[in-house]
Design an enzyme around this catalytic site. Structure first.
Site, PDB file in Angstrom:
ATOM      1  N   LYS A  22       0.664  -1.576   0.024  1.00 25.96           N
ATOM      2  CA  LYS A  22       0.103   0.111  -0.171  1.00 25.96           C
ATOM      3  C   LYS A  22       0.521   0.815   0.106  1.00 25.96           C
ATOM      4  O   LYS A  22       0.486   2.066  -0.628  1.00 25.96           O
ATOM      5  CB  LYS A  22      -1.272   0.072   1.554  1.00 25.96           C
ATOM      6  CG  LYS A  22      -1.685   1.283   1.614  1.00 25.96           C
ATOM      7  CD  LYS A  22      -2.333   1.553   2.679  1.00 25.96           C
ATOM      8  CE  LYS A  22      -2.137   1.781   4.012  1.00 25.96           C
ATOM      9  NZ  LYS A  22      -1.651   2.653   4.050  1.00 25.96           N
ATOM     10  N   ASN A  23       1.545   1.314   1.139  1.00 27.76           N
ATOM     11  CA  ASN A  23       2.462   2.853   1.021  1.00 27.76           C
ATOM     12  C   ASN A  23       3.286   2.873  -0.059  1.00 27.76           C
ATOM     13  O   ASN A  23       4.630   3.765  -0.019  1.00 27.76           O
ATOM     14  CB  ASN A  23       2.926   2.686   2.991  1.00 27.76           C
ATOM     15  CG  ASN A  23       2.170   2.935   3.901  1.00 27.76           C
ATOM     16  OD1 ASN A  23       1.165   3.268   2.829  1.00 27.76           O
ATOM     17  ND2 ASN A  23       2.613   2.229   4.456  1.00 27.76           N
ATOM     18  N   CYS A 115      -5.282  12.810  13.306  1.00 23.58           N
ATOM     19  CA  CYS A 115      -5.826  11.681  12.788  1.00 23.58           C
ATOM     20  C   CYS A 115      -5.895  10.047  14.573  1.00 23.58           C
ATOM     21  O   CYS A 115      -5.470  10.846  14.765  1.00 23.58           O
ATOM     22  CB  CYS A 115      -4.969  11.169  11.719  1.00 23.58           C
ATOM     23  SG  CYS A 115      -2.652  10.313  12.572  1.00 23.58           S
ATOM     24  N   ARG A 120       0.652  14.356  13.351  1.00 25.84           N
ATOM     25  CA  ARG A 120       0.785  14.370  11.720  1.00 25.84           C
ATOM     26  C   ARG A 120       1.210  15.276  11.198  1.00 25.84           C
ATOM     27  O   ARG A 120       0.463  15.942  10.332  1.00 25.84           O
ATOM     28  CB  ARG A 120       0.071  13.190  11.025  1.00 25.84           C
ATOM     29  CG  ARG A 120       0.999  11.780  12.085  1.00 25.84           C
ATOM     30  CD  ARG A 120      -0.477  11.113  11.632  1.00 25.84           C
ATOM     31  NE  ARG A 120       0.489  10.620  10.319  1.00 25.84           N
ATOM     32  CZ  ARG A 120       0.197   9.005  10.091  1.00 25.84           C
ATOM     33  NH1 ARG A 120      -1.299   8.553   9.639  1.00 25.84           N
ATOM     34  NH2 ARG A 120       0.452   8.069   8.758  1.00 25.84           N
ATOM     35  N   ASP A 303       4.314   0.542  12.609  1.00 30.45           N
ATOM     36  CA  ASP A 303       3.580   0.068  11.985  1.00 30.45           C
ATOM     37  C   ASP A 303       3.738  -1.737  11.830  1.00 30.45           C
ATOM     38  O   ASP A 303       2.556  -2.245  11.962  1.00 30.45           O
ATOM     39  CB  ASP A 303       3.426  -0.431   9.871  1.00 30.45           C
ATOM     40  CG  ASP A 303       3.181   1.008   9.811  1.00 30.45           C
ATOM     41  OD1 ASP A 303       2.739   2.105  10.556  1.00 30.45           O
ATOM     42  OD2 ASP A 303       3.209   1.822   8.758  1.00 30.45           O
ATOM     43  N   ARG A 395      -8.395  -0.640   4.194  1.00 35.08           N
ATOM     44  CA  ARG A 395      -7.747   0.580   3.517  1.00 35.08           C
ATOM     45  C   ARG A 395      -6.387  -0.418   3.594  1.00 35.08           C
ATOM     46  O   ARG A 395      -5.823   0.040   2.647  1.00 35.08           O
ATOM     47  CB  ARG A 395      -7.286   1.488   4.570  1.00 35.08           C
ATOM     48  CG  ARG A 395      -8.566   2.153   4.964  1.00 35.08           C
ATOM     49  CD  ARG A 395      -8.869   3.794   6.479  1.00 35.08           C
ATOM     50  NE  ARG A 395      -7.306   4.285   5.345  1.00 35.08           N
ATOM     51  CZ  ARG A 395      -7.141   5.462   6.039  1.00 35.08           C
ATOM     52  NH1 ARG A 395      -7.388   5.911   7.160  1.00 35.08           N
ATOM     53  NH2 ARG A 395      -5.672   5.604   5.669  1.00 35.08           N
TER      54      ARG A 395
HETATM   55  N1  EPU Z   1       6.234  14.319  11.312  1.00 34.47           N
HETATM   56  C1  EPU Z   1       5.661  15.624  11.208  1.00 34.47           C
HETATM   57  N2  EPU Z   1       6.707  17.097  10.559  1.00 34.47           N
HETATM   58  C2  EPU Z   1       6.620  16.600   9.658  1.00 34.47           C
HETATM   59  C3  EPU Z   1       5.959  15.247   8.907  1.00 34.47           C
HETATM   60  C4  EPU Z   1       6.173  13.778   9.346  1.00 34.47           C
HETATM   61  O1  EPU Z   1       6.689  16.755  12.578  1.00 34.47           O
HETATM   62  O2  EPU Z   1       6.378  17.699   8.407  1.00 34.47           O
HETATM   63  C5  EPU Z   1       6.530  13.658  12.201  1.00 34.47           C
HETATM   64  C6  EPU Z   1       4.925  13.306  11.866  1.00 34.47           C
HETATM   65  O3  EPU Z   1       4.086  13.785  13.225  1.00 34.47           O
HETATM   66  C7  EPU Z   1       5.282  11.500  13.226  1.00 34.47           C
HETATM   67  C8  EPU Z   1       6.951  11.452  12.478  1.00 34.47           C
HETATM   68  O4  EPU Z   1       6.891  12.392  12.114  1.00 34.47           O
HETATM   69  O5  EPU Z   1       4.763  11.246  14.724  1.00 34.47           O
HETATM   70  C9  EPU Z   1       7.090  10.286  11.217  1.00 34.47           C
HETATM   71  O6  EPU Z   1       5.881  10.799  10.343  1.00 34.47           O
HETATM   72  P1  EPU Z   1       5.916  10.281   8.747  1.00 34.47           P
HETATM   73  O7  EPU Z   1       5.889  11.368   8.177  1.00 34.47           O
HETATM   74  O8  EPU Z   1       7.105   9.619   8.750  1.00 34.47           O
HETATM   75  O9  EPU Z   1       4.805   9.396   8.553  1.00 34.47           O
HETATM   76  P2  EPU Z   1       3.755   9.196   6.910  1.00 34.47           P
HETATM   77  O10 EPU Z   1       4.999  10.031   5.920  1.00 34.47           O
HETATM   78  O11 EPU Z   1       2.612  10.108   7.873  1.00 34.47           O
HETATM   79  C10 EPU Z   1       4.443   6.936   6.832  1.00 34.47           C
HETATM   80  C11 EPU Z   1       3.391   5.586   6.512  1.00 34.47           C
HETATM   81  C12 EPU Z   1       2.298   5.507   7.563  1.00 34.47           C
HETATM   82  C13 EPU Z   1       3.972   4.414   9.280  1.00 34.47           C
HETATM   83  C14 EPU Z   1       4.400   6.301   9.174  1.00 34.47           C
HETATM   84  C15 EPU Z   1       5.448   5.418   9.716  1.00 34.47           C
HETATM   85  C16 EPU Z   1       2.572   6.150   3.839  1.00 34.47           C
HETATM   86  C17 EPU Z   1       1.528   6.357   3.513  1.00 34.47           C
HETATM   87  N3  EPU Z   1       2.430   5.944   5.263  1.00 34.47           N
HETATM   88  O12 EPU Z   1       3.728   7.971   7.028  1.00 34.47           O
HETATM   89  O13 EPU Z   1       1.652   4.374   7.451  1.00 34.47           O
HETATM   90  O14 EPU Z   1       3.361   4.314   9.950  1.00 34.47           O
HETATM   91  O15 EPU Z   1       5.066   6.752   7.017  1.00 34.47           O
HETATM   92  O16 EPU Z   1       6.523   4.699   8.944  1.00 34.47           O
HETATM   93  O17 EPU Z   1       3.632   5.708   3.692  1.00 34.47           O
HETATM   94  C18 EPU Z   1      -0.279   2.115   8.245  1.00 34.47           C
HETATM   95  O18 EPU Z   1       0.610   2.258   6.802  1.00 34.47           O
HETATM   96  O19 EPU Z   1      -0.491   1.984   8.842  1.00 34.47           O
HETATM   97  C19 EPU Z   1       0.808   3.927   7.978  1.00 34.47           C
HETATM   98  C20 EPU Z   1       0.452   4.680   9.040  1.00 34.47           C
END
Ligand code: EPU
Length: 416
Positions: A22-23, A115, A120, A303, A395
């Site tokens: 998915k990701n 969320c 996030r 995850d 999802r």
């Molecule tokens: N963060 C910030 N600022 C930003 C971006 C992120 O502070 O601009 C923080 C977030 O709040 C969090 C940390 O950085 O505390 C890591 O977040 P990240 O941005 O890496 O997560 P994401 O990109 O929103 C993806 C996956 C998630 C997975 C996370 C961590 C996708 C579509 N989603 O989310 O997947 O948990 O990376 O590996 O790739 C899932 O599949 O169940 C899922 C939630």
């Protein structure tokens, strides 16, 4: 709304094939916006999030032809807006921001807001785009992004955000000059996207490392690509096999990307071996509580935290599970307790103490992986477990009920 009903206590047995990730699929579908024309994507998983992504790009004029491969025609771009209704149900919708500003020089993307698993924010995405010359304003909950032409920049991320790295890498492919993303996320899904971008003609160095160097090009061309398989889905079946003391072969698993998970399960006493892209789980091991801390890749993935916790509820002794990526990712705890688990949460630590048995109950969860942990626990519990709010599982888990049934689980989906 449907629910899943599980009569636990059956050791799983047989073979299960892992679907596309998915990701990886979500950013790759967004990336088709960068190159006008017809793309062919193989191994796209049949998931609700993918349907949402297709609907979102559909609003921008992109056309899809379902099947294997999924054919994506991004020739015509007629819009550049990701509405709140979509972003609030799927945060990954923010992944259109980078490609849209790169191709259309403008984008209007709703802020995701809070969320279930935490605040996030997307500040790192925005900071990086601004460094590339994008003018960002906030208007009624929307990020309005505009640029004349993006230029290369050195961007040091405060933390290695996965979708942030992906958004910036996509934008940088069409920028004027060289962009370096420092402290980039190293998750395999980021690398899968990088390889798709490369197949479209992007010039990216450092794939899989924490510094990505992108030499912008004038234009990209459509590509055919096979999406990697899902390491989290594979880990989820691993936990399901282990908790039921089953004998299961997981096929099509991205084994090289699962080292931290495989090592932890092995330490906890799960009898497993690998051969190529297969993981074999054997019964007979005795489960022991082993601590774990979630980390960015190559560490233990957040995850997989909830699923590992489900496994630990029946392990000897105790395990301390520490969540370091998201501040609020323990919502499964109170539901696992309803099944009889003994868990104490203190800040970002959960102490899981041994229980001999879990007992079925109605439970529900507020996110995808939490729901998966309840299914895993339900497979081991005596009596019936009802997992409500099935849409979370839809999802991210392709044909979950069918796959578990084929492994002998007594599981069905019923209209609630
Ligand atoms: N963060 C910030 N600022 C930003 C971006 C992120 O502070 O601009 C923080 C977030 O709040 C969090 C940390 O950085 O505390 C890591 O977040 P990240 O941005 O890496 O997560 P994401 O990109 O929103 C993806 C996956 C998630 C997975 C996370 C961590 C996708 C579509 N989603 O989310 O997947 O948990 O990376 O590996 O790739 C899932 O599949 O169940 C899922 C939630």
């Amino acid at each position: 709304m449907d629910k899943i009903v599980i009569e636990g206590g059956v050791p799983l047995s047989g073979e299960v094939a892992i679907s596309g990730a998915k990701n990886a699929a979500l950013p790759i579908i967004a990336a088709t916006l960068l190159a006008p024309g017809v793309h062919r994507l193989y191994n796209v998983p049949p998931l609700a999030d993918i349907r949402t992504a297709k609907k979102l790009l559909g609003l921008m004029g992109v056309q899809f032809e379902d099947g294997e491969p999924l054919v994506v025609d991004s020739s015509r771009l007629t819009g550049w807006m990701a509405p709140y209704e979509t972003v609030k149900t799927m945060r990954a919708a923010v992944l259109v921001l980078g490609p849209l500003v790169a191709r259309a020089r403008q984008a209007s993307v709703s802020l995701p807001g809070g969320c279930a698993i935490g605040a996030r924010p997307i500040d790192q995405h925005l900071k990086g785009l601004e460094a590339m010359g994008v003018k960002i304003t906030l208007n009624q909950g929307y990020v309005e992004a505009k640029a004349k032409r993006l230029h290369g920049a050195d961007i040091t991320l405060d933390l290695p955000t996965v979708t942030g790295t992906e958004n910036l890498m996509m934008a940088a492919t069409l920028a004027n000059g060289v962009t370096r993303i420092i402290n980039a996320a190293q998750e395999p899904e980021v690398s899968d996207l990088a390889r798709f971008l490369t197949a479209m003609g992007a010039q990216i160095e450092g794939i899989g490392t924490d510094v990505l160097t992108i030499q912008g090009v004038k234009a990209l061309t459509p590509a055919s690509y096979t999406i990697m398989s899902d390491r989290i889905e594979a880990g989820t079946y691993l936990a399901a096999a282990a908790i039921t003391k089953g004998q299961v072969t997981i096929t099509n698993a991205p084994v090289p990307h699962m080292a931290a998970v495989l090592e932890k399960f092995h330490e906890a006493g799960v009898r497993l071996s690998t051969a190529g892209n297969r993981i074999m789980v054997e019964p007979g091991g005795s489960l022991t509580g082993v601590d774990v801390k979630t980390r960015a890749y190559p560490g233990f993935p957040t995850d997989m935290q909830a699923q590992y916790m489900a496994l630990m509820t029946l392990a000897k002794g105790a395990a301390v599970i520490t969540e370091t990526i998201f501040e609020n990712r323990f919502m499964h705890v109170s539901e696992l307790e309803r099944l009889g688990a003994d868990i104490t949460v203190s800040g970002n630590h959960a102490i899981v103490r041994e229980r001999r048995q879990l007992h079925g109950a109605p439970v529900m969860a507020t996110d995808l992986r939490a729901s998966a942990s309840l299914v895993i626990a339900g497979l081991a519990a005596t009596g019936a477990t009802e997992v409500l709010r099935v849409y979370h599982l839809d999802r991210g888990y392709a044909r979950l009920v069918e796959k578990l049934s084929a492994l002998g689980a007594r599981i069905k989906r019923v209209a609630a």
